[in-house]
Design a protein around this motif. Sequence first.
Motif, PDB file in Angstrom:
ATOM      1  N   THR A 258       0.842  -1.201   0.000  1.00 18.99           N
ATOM      2  CA  THR A 258       0.000   0.000   0.000  1.00 18.99           C
ATOM      3  C   THR A 258       0.874   1.247   0.000  1.00 18.99           C
ATOM      4  OG1 THR A 258      -1.783  -1.110   1.225  1.00 18.99           O
ATOM      5  CG2 THR A 258      -1.776   1.287   1.249  1.00 18.99           C
ATOM      6  N   PHE A 259       0.441   2.237  -0.742  1.00 16.26           N
ATOM      7  CA  PHE A 259       1.112   3.539  -0.733  1.00 16.26           C
ATOM      8  C   PHE A 259       0.045   4.622  -0.682  1.00 16.26           C
ATOM      9  CE2 PHE A 259       2.549   7.282  -3.193  1.00 16.26           C
ATOM     10  CZ  PHE A 259       3.565   7.699  -2.342  1.00 16.26           C
ATOM     11  N   VAL A 260       0.203   5.572   0.236  1.00 14.21           N
ATOM     12  CA  VAL A 260      -0.747   6.670   0.389  1.00 14.21           C
ATOM     13  C   VAL A 260      -0.022   7.985   0.117  1.00 14.21           C
ATOM     14  CG1 VAL A 260      -2.352   7.850   1.918  1.00 14.21           C
ATOM     15  CG2 VAL A 260      -2.079   5.363   2.102  1.00 14.21           C
ATOM     16  N   TRP A 261      -0.486   8.690  -0.903  1.00 16.75           N
ATOM     17  CA  TRP A 261       0.054  10.012  -1.237  1.00 16.75           C
ATOM     18  C   TRP A 261      -0.840  11.064  -0.597  1.00 16.75           C
ATOM     19  CZ3 TRP A 261      -1.894  14.235  -3.964  1.00 16.75           C
ATOM     20  CH2 TRP A 261      -0.953  15.192  -4.389  1.00 16.75           C
ATOM     21  N   ARG A 262      -0.232  12.050   0.060  1.00 15.64           N
ATOM     22  CA  ARG A 262      -1.007  13.079   0.780  1.00 15.64           C
ATOM     23  C   ARG A 262      -0.660  14.475   0.282  1.00 15.64           C
ATOM     24  NH1 ARG A 262      -0.412   9.207   4.808  1.00 15.64           N
ATOM     25  NH2 ARG A 262      -2.338   8.740   5.946  1.00 15.64           N
ATOM     26  N   ASP A 263      -1.669  15.329   0.304  1.00  9.91           N
ATOM     27  CA  ASP A 263      -1.466  16.742  -0.019  1.00  9.91           C
ATOM     28  C   ASP A 263      -2.345  17.566   0.918  1.00  9.91           C
ATOM     29  OD1 ASP A 263      -0.489  18.981  -1.352  1.00  9.91           O
ATOM     30  OD2 ASP A 263      -2.181  19.005  -2.749  1.00  9.91           O
ATOM     31  N   GLU A 264      -1.817  18.671   1.450  1.00  7.12           N
ATOM     32  CA  GLU A 264      -2.566  19.524   2.379  1.00  7.12           C
ATOM     33  C   GLU A 264      -2.410  20.981   1.974  1.00  7.12           C
ATOM     34  OE1 GLU A 264      -0.912  18.647   6.193  1.00  7.12           O
ATOM     35  OE2 GLU A 264      -2.101  16.824   6.474  1.00  7.12           O
ATOM     36  N   TRP A 265      -3.505  21.703   2.029  1.00  6.69           N
ATOM     37  CA  TRP A 265      -3.478  23.137   1.771  1.00  6.69           C
ATOM     38  C   TRP A 265      -4.678  23.769   2.483  1.00  6.69           C
ATOM     39  CZ3 TRP A 265      -5.468  19.529  -1.429  1.00  6.69           C
ATOM     40  CH2 TRP A 265      -6.724  19.755  -1.990  1.00  6.69           C
ATOM     41  N   ALA A 266      -4.808  25.095   2.390  1.00  9.27           N
ATOM     42  CA  ALA A 266      -5.903  25.776   3.101  1.00  9.27           C
ATOM     43  C   ALA A 266      -6.245  27.089   2.410  1.00  9.27           C
ATOM     44  CB  ALA A 266      -5.509  26.028   4.555  1.00  9.27           C
ATOM     45  N   THR A 267      -7.414  27.588   2.719  1.00 11.51           N
ATOM     46  CA  THR A 267      -7.834  28.926   2.303  1.00 11.51           C
ATOM     47  C   THR A 267      -8.460  29.628   3.512  1.00 11.51           C
ATOM     48  OG1 THR A 267     -10.035  28.180   1.639  1.00 11.51           O
ATOM     49  CG2 THR A 267      -8.316  28.162  -0.061  1.00 11.51           C
ATOM     50  N   TYR A 268      -8.663  30.935   3.413  1.00 13.59           N
ATOM     51  CA  TYR A 268      -9.293  31.654   4.532  1.00 13.59           C
ATOM     52  C   TYR A 268     -10.073  32.862   4.014  1.00 13.59           C
ATOM     53  CZ  TYR A 268      -5.472  35.041   4.138  1.00 13.59           C
ATOM     54  OH  TYR A 268      -4.608  35.986   3.673  1.00 13.59           O
ATOM     55  N   LYS A 269     -11.016  33.297   4.834  1.00 14.64           N
ATOM     56  CA  LYS A 269     -11.796  34.515   4.568  1.00 14.64           C
ATOM     57  C   LYS A 269     -11.816  35.339   5.848  1.00 14.64           C
ATOM     58  CE  LYS A 269     -14.860  32.344   1.171  1.00 14.64           C
ATOM     59  NZ  LYS A 269     -16.271  31.989   0.836  1.00 14.64           N
ATOM     60  N   GLY A 270     -11.273  36.517   5.778  1.00 16.21           N
ATOM     61  CA  GLY A 270     -11.233  37.348   6.970  1.00 16.21           C
ATOM     62  C   GLY A 270      -9.844  37.904   7.176  1.00 16.21           C
ATOM     63  N   ASP A 271      -9.513  38.213   8.423  1.00 15.43           N
ATOM     64  CA  ASP A 271      -8.249  38.851   8.780  1.00 15.43           C
ATOM     65  C   ASP A 271      -7.190  37.779   9.019  1.00 15.43           C
ATOM     66  OD1 ASP A 271      -6.155  40.332   9.923  1.00 15.43           O
ATOM     67  OD2 ASP A 271      -7.586  41.804  10.737  1.00 15.43           O
ATOM     68  N   GLU A 272      -6.162  37.764   8.198  1.00 17.86           N
ATOM     69  CA  GLU A 272      -5.121  36.735   8.306  1.00 17.86           C
ATOM     70  C   GLU A 272      -4.325  36.846   9.602  1.00 17.86           C
ATOM     71  OE1 GLU A 272      -1.151  38.551   6.160  1.00 17.86           O
ATOM     72  OE2 GLU A 272      -2.538  37.411   4.892  1.00 17.86           O
ATOM     73  N   ARG A 273      -4.468  37.984  10.311  1.00 18.31           N
ATOM     74  CA  ARG A 273      -3.728  38.125  11.574  1.00 18.31           C
ATOM     75  C   ARG A 273      -4.268  37.206  12.654  1.00 18.31           C
ATOM     76  NH1 ARG A 273      -4.003  44.479  12.467  1.00 18.31           N
ATOM     77  NH2 ARG A 273      -6.136  44.020  11.749  1.00 18.31           N
ATOM     78  N   ALA A 274      -5.403  36.599  12.399  1.00 20.91           N
ATOM     79  CA  ALA A 274      -5.961  35.637  13.357  1.00 20.91           C
ATOM     80  C   ALA A 274      -5.308  34.262  13.209  1.00 20.91           C
ATOM     81  CB  ALA A 274      -7.471  35.519  13.160  1.00 20.91           C
ATOM     82  N   LEU A 275      -4.455  34.096  12.183  1.00 19.69           N
ATOM     83  CA  LEU A 275      -3.790  32.813  11.924  1.00 19.69           C
ATOM     84  C   LEU A 275      -2.398  32.798  12.551  1.00 19.69           C
ATOM     85  CD1 LEU A 275      -4.659  32.447   8.127  1.00 19.69           C
ATOM     86  CD2 LEU A 275      -5.895  31.455  10.076  1.00 19.69           C
ATOM     87  N   ASN A 276      -1.982  31.626  13.016  1.00 20.69           N
ATOM     88  CA  ASN A 276      -0.595  31.485  13.472  1.00 20.69           C
ATOM     89  C   ASN A 276       0.299  31.216  12.258  1.00 20.69           C
ATOM     90  OD1 ASN A 276      -0.725  28.702  12.813  1.00 20.69           O
ATOM     91  ND2 ASN A 276      -1.466  28.185  14.878  1.00 20.69           N
ATOM     92  N   LYS A 277       1.594  31.101  12.477  1.00 21.12           N
ATOM     93  CA  LYS A 277       2.549  30.968  11.374  1.00 21.12           C
ATOM     94  C   LYS A 277       2.296  29.707  10.553  1.00 21.12           C
ATOM     95  CE  LYS A 277       6.383  33.579  13.425  1.00 21.12           C
ATOM     96  NZ  LYS A 277       7.802  33.503  13.892  1.00 21.12           N
ATOM     97  N   GLU A 278       2.026  28.589  11.218  1.00 19.23           N
ATOM     98  CA  GLU A 278       1.809  27.330  10.521  1.00 19.23           C
ATOM     99  C   GLU A 278       0.532  27.390   9.685  1.00 19.23           C
ATOM    100  OE1 GLU A 278       2.626  23.811   8.968  1.00 19.23           O
ATOM    101  OE2 GLU A 278       3.968  24.908  10.328  1.00 19.23           O
ATOM    102  N   GLN A 279      -0.528  27.975  10.236  1.00 18.92           N
ATOM    103  CA  GLN A 279      -1.785  28.089   9.500  1.00 18.92           C
ATOM    104  C   GLN A 279      -1.626  28.997   8.281  1.00 18.92           C
ATOM    105  OE1 GLN A 279      -4.069  29.515  12.811  1.00 18.92           O
ATOM    106  NE2 GLN A 279      -4.907  27.486  13.315  1.00 18.92           N
ATOM    107  N   LEU A 280      -0.909  30.080   8.468  1.00 20.29           N
ATOM    108  CA  LEU A 280      -0.689  31.005   7.355  1.00 20.29           C
ATOM    109  C   LEU A 280       0.158  30.350   6.258  1.00 20.29           C
ATOM    110  CD1 LEU A 280      -1.228  33.850   6.334  1.00 20.29           C
ATOM    111  CD2 LEU A 280       0.868  34.602   7.519  1.00 20.29           C
ATOM    112  N   LYS A 281       1.142  29.569   6.675  1.00 23.15           N
ATOM    113  CA  LYS A 281       1.998  28.872   5.717  1.00 23.15           C
ATOM    114  C   LYS A 281       1.178  27.896   4.877  1.00 23.15           C
ATOM    115  CE  LYS A 281       6.069  25.851   5.513  1.00 23.15           C
ATOM    116  NZ  LYS A 281       7.104  25.133   6.323  1.00 23.15           N
ATOM    117  N   ARG A 282       0.266  27.156   5.532  1.00 23.02           N
ATOM    118  CA  ARG A 282      -0.567  26.212   4.809  1.00 23.02           C
ATOM    119  C   ARG A 282      -1.533  26.950   3.871  1.00 23.02           C
ATOM    120  NH1 ARG A 282      -3.796  21.365   7.788  1.00 23.02           N
ATOM    121  NH2 ARG A 282      -1.632  20.792   8.223  1.00 23.02           N
ATOM    122  N   ALA A 283      -2.016  28.111   4.303  1.00 25.78           N
ATOM    123  CA  ALA A 283      -2.954  28.866   3.483  1.00 25.78           C
ATOM    124  C   ALA A 283      -2.302  29.416   2.220  1.00 25.78           C
ATOM    125  CB  ALA A 283      -3.549  29.999   4.304  1.00 25.78           C
TER     126      ALA A 283
END
Length: 393
Positions: free
Chosen positions: A332-357
Amino acid sequence: MLLINPPLYMYKAMRVNPFFKFFRFWPLGVLLFLGACSSGKQSFQKGDYDRAVIQAVNRLQKDPSNKKALSTLEQAYKYAQENHQTRITEAMKSTETFRWETVVQEYESMNNLVDAGRRCPACRSVINNAGKYPEQLAAARQKAAETRYDLGAKLLKEKNRQSAKEAYQHFERAEQFVPGFKDARQKQDEAYLAALLKVVVEPVAVNKGVYQLSNEYFQNKIQEYLQHYEQQSFIKFFTLQEVRGKSFVPDHVLTLSFDDFVVGQTYLKEKEQNLERDSVKTGTVEGKDVYGTVKVKYITFEKTITSSGLLDFRIMDWQTKNIITQEKMPGTFVWRDEWATYKGDERALNKEQLKRARRRESPNPAPQFLFVEFTKPIYSQLTSKIQSFYRKY
């Protein structure tokens, strides 16, 4: 007559085993290292006369006027020679099958001590070429080779695989003692052929054309492993094409087939969060900073693409078609991909969340890549199984 191409010696490395040559002299090398800073007196008192000789030689090379080392050398060399001669006499009087190999070892040990003394001018008054035994060593080697050759010839007449394997080793040793001894090399080839287990490997069949290239990669990896394995064993693997028209009958047939495989099962997970952060500067009023709460709607995506398969491994008797061993090997092989989007003030995000966004969805990997990846754990299981099964042969 079974013909194998390339020549047999390519499958059995070297006729004269380099490890045999190396280990034959390793005690002297170790003694040279350990005796670099000793006069040898302690080794002499313990009865280890060969070590004492080497240690005394090393000391005299650095300090030719060292009387303690010279005295130790005189006594130790005398006793070492006496010990070796005693063991030679005892071996020659014994009825032990490989007694001449003991004689060879003892003469080599004495010759090695002389060779060590040659490199030390201050030692030549004690150790000289008169202490070497080239003719006796050659005669002992001849006897040792004769013994091995006769044992090999006797075993070869028994006409079974195990005896042929043992015969091969005896002919190999005969060649090591006396290169070119009689027809030992030819007999070694004959023993190898008699001991050889011939296995036909059927190709892995994949009906779906899009995966043909990836399957060839998997097949080639298996073939490389089998070629490497047979060089260290009495097993020879053939393709179906190679055995057609040959005069020999194979012993086993190894079949590999995928019971089933699935490539590219996609699953997308979406998660929405309402986030906020307090005490964030939101502006300035009359020259004073204003702090408040900022909010954002944060949406994360996780995409997984799973590929898996089940390989059926089977070894059958070529003539009876009876199954000798069978095993199912999953991968078995599992390929993964992660990303994010946001609506609002990006200052509410921490560094990791902003990086993913700031990441974007990656393109899906090619099906051929996914096929190769899920076969990798299968390949590991397969090679381990082949090694463990054929070890007994």
